[in-house]
Write an enzyme that holds these catalytic residues in place. Structure first.
Site, PDB file in Angstrom:
ATOM      1  N   GLU A 154       1.860  33.693  21.336  1.00 19.73           N
ATOM      2  CA  GLU A 154       3.456  33.181  21.729  1.00 19.73           C
ATOM      3  C   GLU A 154       3.497  34.144  23.014  1.00 19.73           C
ATOM      4  O   GLU A 154       3.942  33.734  23.956  1.00 19.73           O
ATOM      5  CB  GLU A 154       4.349  33.528  20.726  1.00 19.73           C
ATOM      6  CG  GLU A 154       5.720  33.150  21.080  1.00 19.73           C
ATOM      7  CD  GLU A 154       5.885  31.559  21.192  1.00 19.73           C
ATOM      8  OE1 GLU A 154       6.849  30.902  21.349  1.00 19.73           O
ATOM      9  OE2 GLU A 154       4.773  31.084  20.973  1.00 19.73           O
ATOM     10  N   GLU A 214       1.062  23.136  24.449  1.00 23.95           N
ATOM     11  CA  GLU A 214       1.123  22.872  25.886  1.00 23.95           C
ATOM     12  C   GLU A 214      -0.322  23.047  26.598  1.00 23.95           C
ATOM     13  O   GLU A 214      -0.484  22.266  27.670  1.00 23.95           O
ATOM     14  CB  GLU A 214       2.047  23.933  26.290  1.00 23.95           C
ATOM     15  CG  GLU A 214       3.510  23.918  26.467  1.00 23.95           C
ATOM     16  CD  GLU A 214       3.845  23.871  24.859  1.00 23.95           C
ATOM     17  OE1 GLU A 214       5.039  23.422  24.530  1.00 23.95           O
ATOM     18  OE2 GLU A 214       3.264  24.675  24.090  1.00 23.95           O
ATOM     19  N   GLU A 274      17.025  20.471  21.036  1.00 25.25           N
ATOM     20  CA  GLU A 274      16.221  20.133  20.229  1.00 25.25           C
ATOM     21  C   GLU A 274      16.300  18.579  19.825  1.00 25.25           C
ATOM     22  O   GLU A 274      15.178  18.001  19.417  1.00 25.25           O
ATOM     23  CB  GLU A 274      16.286  21.226  19.147  1.00 25.25           C
ATOM     24  CG  GLU A 274      15.708  22.598  19.594  1.00 25.25           C
ATOM     25  CD  GLU A 274      14.361  22.578  20.048  1.00 25.25           C
ATOM     26  OE1 GLU A 274      13.597  21.906  19.839  1.00 25.25           O
ATOM     27  OE2 GLU A 274      13.700  23.762  20.183  1.00 25.25           O
ATOM     28  N   THR A 297       9.198  16.150  27.377  1.00 22.80           N
ATOM     29  CA  THR A 297       8.832  17.450  27.080  1.00 22.80           C
ATOM     30  C   THR A 297       8.134  17.454  25.550  1.00 22.80           C
ATOM     31  O   THR A 297       7.576  18.605  25.116  1.00 22.80           O
ATOM     32  CB  THR A 297       9.769  18.486  27.327  1.00 22.80           C
ATOM     33  OG1 THR A 297       9.011  19.829  27.389  1.00 22.80           O
ATOM     34  CG2 THR A 297      10.959  18.497  26.424  1.00 22.80           C
TER      35      THR A 297
END
Length: 575
Positions: A369, A390, A136, A473
């Site tokens: 989710e 996304e 992260e 990403t």
């Protein structure tokens, strides 16, 4: 001889779609341009609503709590599901500000970018007693810093004018050095957790994920390119190679592993959480650095995904050892996959999966989710939507590839939903339960780094007009430069991309998609069949279909498969 810059990678896919919207031929309707400008300004306003509320109520802490107009110092909480070993005196690292830097550049706010760089260079320190998740922190903080440094110091960048030196790079290198002890394991696979001040803590867990070990090469490789210090790229590459060596005979990888022994803990795998960015970084590292090794890894991995995970337009999970399905579920992180398929050149497959994800978005108003495909119901505990990017990301890529106006309408729908369900006076809040639209008091930093950025680029891609970027990403742009290329494969140079009309299909393809999917073209090497990466069918004999696009291409013969009147896939024999 390499060109000065690697050609327009993402944006050469204009030739791939059978339904290309060509404004040069049809003329750009004034109302169409006006609609895009209107949507661009709506997204700009959304970004600043989130950003200004962060500055007002949370800065210099990590993230905003929009419902209570307060803050959370969340860098040590990211990936820390049980909230263990939290620091006592950590007061934040301006995480959301760092994540916003490249977005400020794309939105053209030179003044605010300059203020942010000045504050960070004078105030930010990583010498803090805080245990952080390596993955992260790498994608958010290191990625945010190296990307912003490149944008700030690029003399050809028309979006920024200012005397920026190496303030951000100094911070990035300091952070990168603090990452290095995490790689001191017998396998070279890094610990998932490291203390920024003291290194790896005593009795630290040796469990990590495939994404956590295999999604470091873009940021750390870039840091090596910028500093001339090869250590960052070397440790990330060693970890990636070790991870690849642990794949099964089916070229599948599990989800979690032990970094000390190199043994798998969780054998079930898919394209969602825990594995997703591993696939993404193989392909993007090949584009960014030109190593053929990355392409060979990705090609094999992509074939395996299409063969063992794909079921029609969906992707389930499977056991890495046997290829047998384990979990039939949609997870919101899977929605990045169509965007990755655009980079491969597999546009039709990308479009099919994207439409499925958008259908779920329309059904619930946002993307939950986790959705159980076999039971056609939401997961009982994972019904939240944390402002994930996304779907917007894949929509952006597909619009760049096709210029199909339908994707603009998808973007409009996403913007409308975000404003309707997640916007509050203090910013944008996550959704705790998509069935009730109950809100949660958290505005994640990736909402500014990715969600708003991809939506803005969907409606205004002028930032991409004269240079090609790979987006990490976490949505941080890294330029594709010839000086970083180890080897530029001849097939990927812009002049070699071409529109090829297939005799029986009337479809268009790129040089790359033909390389991995020769279809009905004559094969060389004595007629030896080449395994196809395009539309590889699932492994289920009873797969139901609606049309031929659901069936794809046979993986061993490269022959088209067709949908029968009864709704089953079968081979379409080519003469």
């Amino acid at each position: 001889m390499l060109p000065r810059e690697f050609g327009k990678w993402v944006f050469v896919f204009l030739v791939l779609s059978p339904t290309v919207f060509n404004p040069s031929v049809s003329g750009l309707d004034i109302r169409w341009a006006s609609k895009k400008r209107h949507m661009r300004e709506k997204v700009r306003e959304m970004f600043y609503h989130a950003y200004n509320n962060y500055l007002t109520y949370a800065f210099p802490h990590d993230e905003l709590k929009p419902l209570t107009k307060s803050f959370t110092d969340s860098l040590s909480e990211l990936g820390n599901l049980n909230l263990e070993h939290l620091p006592q005196d950590y007061t934040g690292s301006a995480l959301t500000l760092i994540e916003s830097l490249s977005s400020l550049v794309i939105l053209g706010n030179n003044t605010e970018f300059g203020r942010a760089v000045l504050w960070l260079s004078e105030n930010l320190t990583f010498d803090v007693d805080a245990r952080i998740n390596l993955f992260e922190c790498n994608i958010r903080v290191l990625g945010g810093l190296v990307s912003a440094h490149i944008l700030a110091t690029d003399s050809t960048n028309r979006f920024l004018q200012g005397n920026y030196k190496n303030q951000l790079l100094i911070l990035a290198e300091d952070l990168g050095q603090r990452f290095l002890p995490a790689f001191s394991t017998p396998t070279g696979l890094p610990y998932a957790w490291i203390n920024l001040k003291y290194g790896v803590m005593e009795n630290e867990t040796t469990e990590s994920s495939t994404s956590g070990c295999g999604s470091l090469i873009l940021e750390m490789g870039t840091l090596s390119q910028l500093t001339g210090d090869p250590r960052y790229e070397a440790v990330a590459l060693r970890a990636l190679r070790k991870l690849w060596s642990m794949r099964s005979s089916l070229n599948l990888l599990g989800t979690t592993l032990n970094v000390s022994t190199g043994e798998w803990i969780e054998y079930s795998s898919g394209i969602g959480a825990g594995v997703d960015s591993f696939y993404e970084y193989l392909m993007k590292a090949h584009i960014l650095f030109g190593k053929e090794e990355f392409w060979r890894m990705f090609h094999s991995a992509y074939l395996a995904v299409q063969k063992y995970f794909r079921h029609g337009s969906w992707y389930h999970e499977a056991d890495m050892r046997t290829g047998r399905a384990t979990y039939w579920q949609l997870t919101s992180l899977q929605a990045f996959w169509p965007g990755l398929q655009v980079l491969v050149g597999d546009i039709s497959a990308a479009n099919l999966s994207h439409r499925e994800f958008f259908h779920v978005w329309e059904r619930f108003g946002v993307l939950p989710e986790r959705y159980l495909l076999d039971y056609q119901m939401l997961h009982p505990t994972e019904k939240y939507y944390p402002l994930r990017p996304e779907l917007a990301e894949s929509t952006f890529y597909l619009y760049q590839a096709t210029k199909d106006p339908w994707y603009i309408k998808v973007g409009e729908s996403i913007v409308k939903s975000l404003n309707l369900y997640t916007r509050v006076e203090g910013g944008f809040a996550s959704i705790k339960d998509v069935t009730t639209m109950q809100l949660e008091d958290h505005q994640h930093s990736f909402f500014l780094a990715e969600t708003c950025k991809y939506l803005y680029l969907l409606f205004d891609d002028s930032f991409l007009a004269d240079r090609n970027y790979v987006f990490t990403t976490e949505g941080h742009p890294l330029p594709v430069l010839s000086s970083w290329q180890e080897k530029l494969p001849e097939a990927y140079i812009l002049s070699n991309w071409t529109s090829i009309k297939r005799e029986r299909q009337g479809r268009q393809a790129s040089a790359m998609s033909l390389q991995v999917c020769p279809a009905n073209l004559k094969l060389k090497d004595g007629g030896k069949q080449v395994e196809s990466a395009c539309h590889v069918p699932d492994a289920f004999a009873d797969h139901r279909c609606i049309n031929d696009d659901d069936c794809g291409v046979d993986s061993t013969t490269c022959r088209r498969r067709s949908c029968s009147m009864a709704g089953y896939c079968g081979l379409w024999l080519l003469i």
